[in-house]
Write a protein that holds these residues in place. Structure first.
Motif, PDB file in Angstrom:
ATOM      1  N   MET A  95      21.217 -29.314 -24.686  1.00 42.06           N
ATOM      2  CA  MET A  95      20.206 -29.273 -23.836  1.00 42.06           C
ATOM      3  C   MET A  95      18.839 -28.352 -24.325  1.00 42.06           C
ATOM      4  N   ALA A  96      19.263 -27.195 -24.800  1.00 43.84           N
ATOM      5  CA  ALA A  96      18.384 -26.148 -25.337  1.00 43.84           C
ATOM      6  C   ALA A  96      17.641 -26.804 -26.699  1.00 43.84           C
ATOM      7  N   TRP A  97      18.723 -27.393 -27.603  1.00 43.85           N
ATOM      8  CA  TRP A  97      17.914 -28.077 -28.812  1.00 43.85           C
ATOM      9  C   TRP A  97      17.091 -29.444 -28.537  1.00 43.85           C
ATOM     10  N   GLU A  98      17.376 -29.890 -27.494  1.00 45.97           N
ATOM     11  CA  GLU A  98      16.371 -31.062 -27.284  1.00 45.97           C
ATOM     12  C   GLU A  98      15.011 -30.457 -26.775  1.00 45.97           C
ATOM     13  N   THR A  99      15.217 -29.270 -25.938  1.00 49.13           N
ATOM     14  CA  THR A  99      13.902 -28.662 -25.509  1.00 49.13           C
ATOM     15  C   THR A  99      12.963 -28.191 -26.785  1.00 49.13           C
ATOM     16  N   VAL A 100      13.580 -27.816 -27.680  1.00 51.71           N
ATOM     17  CA  VAL A 100      12.957 -27.121 -28.871  1.00 51.71           C
ATOM     18  C   VAL A 100      12.348 -28.223 -29.608  1.00 51.71           C
ATOM     19  N   ARG A 101      13.282 -29.311 -29.933  1.00 55.55           N
ATOM     20  CA  ARG A 101      12.615 -30.358 -30.761  1.00 55.55           C
ATOM     21  C   ARG A 101      11.726 -31.194 -30.019  1.00 55.55           C
ATOM     22  N   ALA A 102      11.374 -31.221 -28.737  1.00 55.94           N
ATOM     23  CA  ALA A 102      10.440 -31.708 -28.114  1.00 55.94           C
ATOM     24  C   ALA A 102       9.177 -30.920 -28.104  1.00 55.94           C
ATOM     25  N   ASN A 103       9.319 -29.645 -28.087  1.00 56.98           N
ATOM     26  CA  ASN A 103       8.270 -28.978 -28.214  1.00 56.98           C
ATOM     27  C   ASN A 103       7.520 -28.888 -29.617  1.00 56.98           C
ATOM     28  N   GLY A 104       8.173 -29.247 -30.599  1.00 58.65           N
ATOM     29  CA  GLY A 104       7.817 -29.311 -31.890  1.00 58.65           C
ATOM     30  C   GLY A 104       7.578 -27.902 -32.675  1.00 58.65           C
ATOM     31  N   ALA A 120      12.360 -18.826 -36.244  1.00 56.12           N
ATOM     32  CA  ALA A 120      13.010 -19.805 -36.818  1.00 56.12           C
ATOM     33  C   ALA A 120      13.711 -20.715 -35.690  1.00 56.12           C
ATOM     34  N   ILE A 121      13.826 -21.884 -36.019  1.00 57.09           N
ATOM     35  CA  ILE A 121      14.360 -22.872 -35.214  1.00 57.09           C
ATOM     36  C   ILE A 121      15.630 -22.632 -34.465  1.00 57.09           C
ATOM     37  N   ARG A 122      16.235 -22.157 -35.128  1.00 55.83           N
ATOM     38  CA  ARG A 122      17.850 -21.787 -34.771  1.00 55.83           C
ATOM     39  C   ARG A 122      17.599 -20.719 -33.550  1.00 55.83           C
ATOM     40  N   ASP A 123      16.815 -19.695 -33.872  1.00 55.47           N
ATOM     41  CA  ASP A 123      16.486 -18.549 -32.967  1.00 55.47           C
ATOM     42  C   ASP A 123      15.761 -18.991 -31.760  1.00 55.47           C
ATOM     43  N   ARG A 124      14.920 -19.904 -31.872  1.00 55.69           N
ATOM     44  CA  ARG A 124      14.247 -20.438 -30.651  1.00 55.69           C
ATOM     45  C   ARG A 124      15.213 -21.507 -29.759  1.00 55.69           C
ATOM     46  N   VAL A 125      16.413 -21.808 -30.457  1.00 59.76           N
ATOM     47  CA  VAL A 125      17.326 -22.717 -29.794  1.00 59.76           C
ATOM     48  C   VAL A 125      17.929 -21.702 -28.967  1.00 59.76           C
ATOM     49  N   CYS A 126      18.369 -20.438 -29.481  1.00 58.59           N
ATOM     50  CA  CYS A 126      19.145 -19.429 -28.787  1.00 58.59           C
ATOM     51  C   CYS A 126      18.233 -18.908 -27.740  1.00 58.59           C
ATOM     52  N   GLN A 127      17.070 -18.682 -27.788  1.00 56.24           N
ATOM     53  CA  GLN A 127      16.241 -18.250 -26.902  1.00 56.24           C
ATOM     54  C   GLN A 127      16.018 -19.179 -25.632  1.00 56.24           C
ATOM     55  N   GLN A 128      16.022 -20.570 -25.912  1.00 57.01           N
ATOM     56  CA  GLN A 128      16.051 -21.502 -24.903  1.00 57.01           C
ATOM     57  C   GLN A 128      17.396 -21.513 -24.012  1.00 57.01           C
ATOM     58  N   VAL A 129      18.401 -21.220 -24.691  1.00 59.16           N
ATOM     59  CA  VAL A 129      19.755 -21.536 -24.037  1.00 59.16           C
ATOM     60  C   VAL A 129      19.682 -20.157 -23.067  1.00 59.16           C
ATOM     61  N   LEU A 130      19.170 -19.041 -23.557  1.00 57.63           N
ATOM     62  CA  LEU A 130      19.257 -17.922 -22.454  1.00 57.63           C
ATOM     63  C   LEU A 130      18.234 -18.215 -21.495  1.00 57.63           C
ATOM     64  N   LYS A 131      17.219 -18.895 -21.675  1.00 51.03           N
ATOM     65  CA  LYS A 131      16.265 -19.121 -20.444  1.00 51.03           C
ATOM     66  C   LYS A 131      16.890 -20.048 -19.738  1.00 51.03           C
ATOM     67  N   ASN A 132      17.445 -20.925 -20.472  1.00 42.60           N
ATOM     68  CA  ASN A 132      18.227 -22.142 -19.271  1.00 42.60           C
ATOM     69  C   ASN A 132      19.281 -21.458 -18.462  1.00 42.60           C
ATOM     70  N   ARG A 133      19.834 -20.543 -18.938  1.00 46.23           N
ATOM     71  CA  ARG A 133      21.167 -19.699 -18.391  1.00 46.23           C
ATOM     72  C   ARG A 133      20.380 -18.711 -17.072  1.00 46.23           C
TER      73      ARG A 133
END
Length: 87
Positions: free
Chosen positions: A1-10, A69-82
């Motif tokens: 879910m976090a990856w999809e959000t990051v991907r959608a943000n570009g 970096a993209i992977r760091d944005r995914v990690c940040q999004q995971v934390l935000k989601n939780r």
């Protein structure tokens, strides 16, 4: 879910210069690796790429902008989601 959000943000890549499209090609492997690093406590974010962009309304002035970096944005999004539902 976090990856999809990051991907959608570009957005552009961080210091590793990995783009959304390049990350998408290896997303499954990278996301598993990121998951393991987080579980084991070995995750370390990459340095942030710093660029300067014009200030709104002040074309002769610039402000710094950090690009993760993209992977760091995914990690940040995971934390935000939780954390967001808790707060």
């Amino acid at each position: 879910m976090a990856w999809e959000t990051v991907r959608a943000n570009g957005g552009s890549g961080g210091t590793d210069k990995v783009t959304i499209q390049a990350f998408q090609a290896v997303a499954e492997v990278e996301l598993k690796k990121l998951h393991e690093e987080l579980k084991q406590g070995t995750y370390r974010p990459m340095p942030v790429r710093r660029i300067h962009i014009p200030k709104k309304g002040k074309p002769n002035e610039k402000r710094p902008l950090g690009i993760q970096a993209i992977r760091d944005r995914v990690c940040q999004q995971v934390l935000k989601n939780r954390l967001e539902p808790i707060f």
